[in-house]
Design an enzyme around this catalytic site. Sequence first.
Site, PDB file in Angstrom:
ATOM      1  N   THR A   1      48.913  16.718  44.211  1.00 57.62           N
ATOM      2  CA  THR A   1      48.853  15.332  44.696  1.00 57.62           C
ATOM      3  C   THR A   1      47.410  14.886  44.919  1.00 57.62           C
ATOM      4  O   THR A   1      47.129  13.695  44.892  1.00 57.62           O
ATOM      5  CB  THR A   1      49.596  15.197  46.042  1.00 57.62           C
ATOM      6  OG1 THR A   1      49.131  16.229  46.910  1.00 57.62           O
ATOM      7  CG2 THR A   1      51.085  15.312  45.871  1.00 57.62           C
TER       8      THR A   1
ATOM      9  N   GLY B   1      40.731  34.616  42.577  1.00 55.44           N
ATOM     10  CA  GLY B   1      41.733  34.279  41.561  1.00 55.44           C
ATOM     11  C   GLY B   1      43.160  34.423  42.054  1.00 55.44           C
ATOM     12  O   GLY B   1      44.094  34.433  41.268  1.00 55.44           O
TER      13      GLY B   1
ATOM     14  N   SER C   1      41.927  29.798  46.865  1.00 61.45           N
ATOM     15  CA  SER C   1      40.714  28.989  46.851  1.00 61.45           C
ATOM     16  C   SER C   1      39.449  29.750  47.235  1.00 61.45           C
ATOM     17  O   SER C   1      38.646  29.281  48.038  1.00 61.45           O
ATOM     18  CB  SER C   1      40.902  27.784  47.762  1.00 61.45           C
ATOM     19  OG  SER C   1      40.131  26.766  47.265  1.00 61.45           O
TER      20      SER C   1
ATOM     21  N   ASP D   1      41.031  21.738  48.361  1.00 63.02           N
ATOM     22  CA  ASP D   1      40.500  23.054  48.720  1.00 63.02           C
ATOM     23  C   ASP D   1      39.285  22.930  49.636  1.00 63.02           C
ATOM     24  O   ASP D   1      39.210  23.564  50.691  1.00 63.02           O
ATOM     25  CB  ASP D   1      40.096  23.835  47.460  1.00 63.02           C
ATOM     26  CG  ASP D   1      41.241  23.954  46.466  1.00 63.02           C
ATOM     27  OD1 ASP D   1      42.389  23.773  46.874  1.00 63.02           O
ATOM     28  OD2 ASP D   1      40.969  24.214  45.283  1.00 63.02           O
TER      29      ASP D   1
HETATM   30  C1  GLA Z   1      44.189  23.743  42.871  1.00 60.27           C
HETATM   31  C2  GLA Z   1      43.113  22.668  42.931  1.00 60.27           C
HETATM   32  C3  GLA Z   1      43.422  21.643  44.022  1.00 60.27           C
HETATM   33  C4  GLA Z   1      44.847  21.121  43.888  1.00 60.27           C
HETATM   34  C5  GLA Z   1      45.840  22.268  43.731  1.00 60.27           C
HETATM   35  C6  GLA Z   1      47.230  21.801  43.440  1.00 60.27           C
HETATM   36  O1  GLA Z   1      44.162  24.501  44.036  1.00 60.27           O
HETATM   37  O2  GLA Z   1      41.856  23.241  43.168  1.00 60.27           O
HETATM   38  O3  GLA Z   1      42.495  20.592  43.984  1.00 60.27           O
HETATM   39  O4  GLA Z   1      44.942  20.212  42.834  1.00 60.27           O
HETATM   40  O5  GLA Z   1      45.451  23.147  42.692  1.00 60.27           O
HETATM   41  O6  GLA Z   1      47.736  21.054  44.489  1.00 60.27           O
END
Ligand code: GLA
Length: 360
Positions: free
Chosen positions: A19, A105, A109, A155
């Site tokens: 989103t 990974g 994050s 993140d």
């Molecule tokens: C990854 C991206 C975020 C977000 C999520 C899905 O973590 O880094 O920015 O888009 O996917 O919600």
Amino acid sequence: MKTATAYAPGRVELLGNHTDYNQGLVLAAAIDRGLTAHGTLRTDGRVVLSSQILGRRHELLLADIAPSTEAPWVNYPLGVVNELIAAGHRLQGFELELSGDLPMGGGLSSSAAVEVATALLLMKLHDLHIPPLALAKLCHRAENVFVGVPSGLLDQATCVFGRADHAVFLDCQNEAIQTVPLPPEFALIIASSGAAHALVAGEYSTRREQCLAAAQALGVSSLREVSSAGLENASVSLDLLLRRRAAHVTGENERVATAVQALRRSDGAALGALMNASHESSRVNFENSTPLLDRLTELARALPGVLGARLTGGGFGGSAIVLVQAELATAAAEQLAVSFRCETGLDATPFITRASDGAR
Ligand code: GLA
């Protein structure tokens, strides 16, 4: 020589999947695992990066920074250096060593944690003052521009604004951030699907493009402008695939809004049901789940005390988040490890996490 240390946590997305780059709503939390950046200024204009986690070292001149193809891990700290310079800050050479307990990974994050820890370390070393939202956005730009991953703000914002025992509720349209208490009777388990996710590999970008195409077809600037009911009744001809992608995003926005209310009345059953619905939408509409994530979440849902389970983060591998009654969390984590291993031979290494303070 001036020395400093900074810490940045990983994050877990509770709800609000894909989103963020659609100007939507996200509910997430900083976790109790993270990365520490320790560093020193240098007077010779050199940048020396090392990672205890990866067992790697990389050295270059500050004047020569450019994205690296042979050592992609350095692009996260160097992207931050690049953005600080672009913002007009004068930097000196430095040494930076990364260490910590956040798996790379795993969909938690680690990339944002590297970026935010690097930015905070460089701010300390150079006496720079950057307000929290500007810091999150600077790190986000570093990832978009230098690393080349078209991710949203989830993140970095969660990493910066995390608060102990609270969820972070982010509205990506007006960049408003609130924290919402996580009731102590519920615990969170993070479990790995046994397959690393890779955002740079095309699927994430494809999803982003499809969301944009759906918004364009609907004549709106972003999918945030559309509700699930509005999407169903939309008279424009929207390709079925784009319709499913859009339905995931509109559904997630609505689930986040409902979940915030559920949290405020400590309704874990409602929150868990929303998490299950989110996973189902990922599986069917957004197609960013995998058979391993599906099985992992199914196994979790069958355990005593578990209220809900879903994939967390980008998808296509990575981790799942499980909401469970606190007193049954240890048993659920142990049992999940056993049943996932029996079925798949893979190690989910489930761990109970606690919503934690953001970077410092
Ligand atoms: C990854 C991206 C975020 C977000 C999520 C899905 O973590 O880094 O920015 O888009 O996917 O919600």
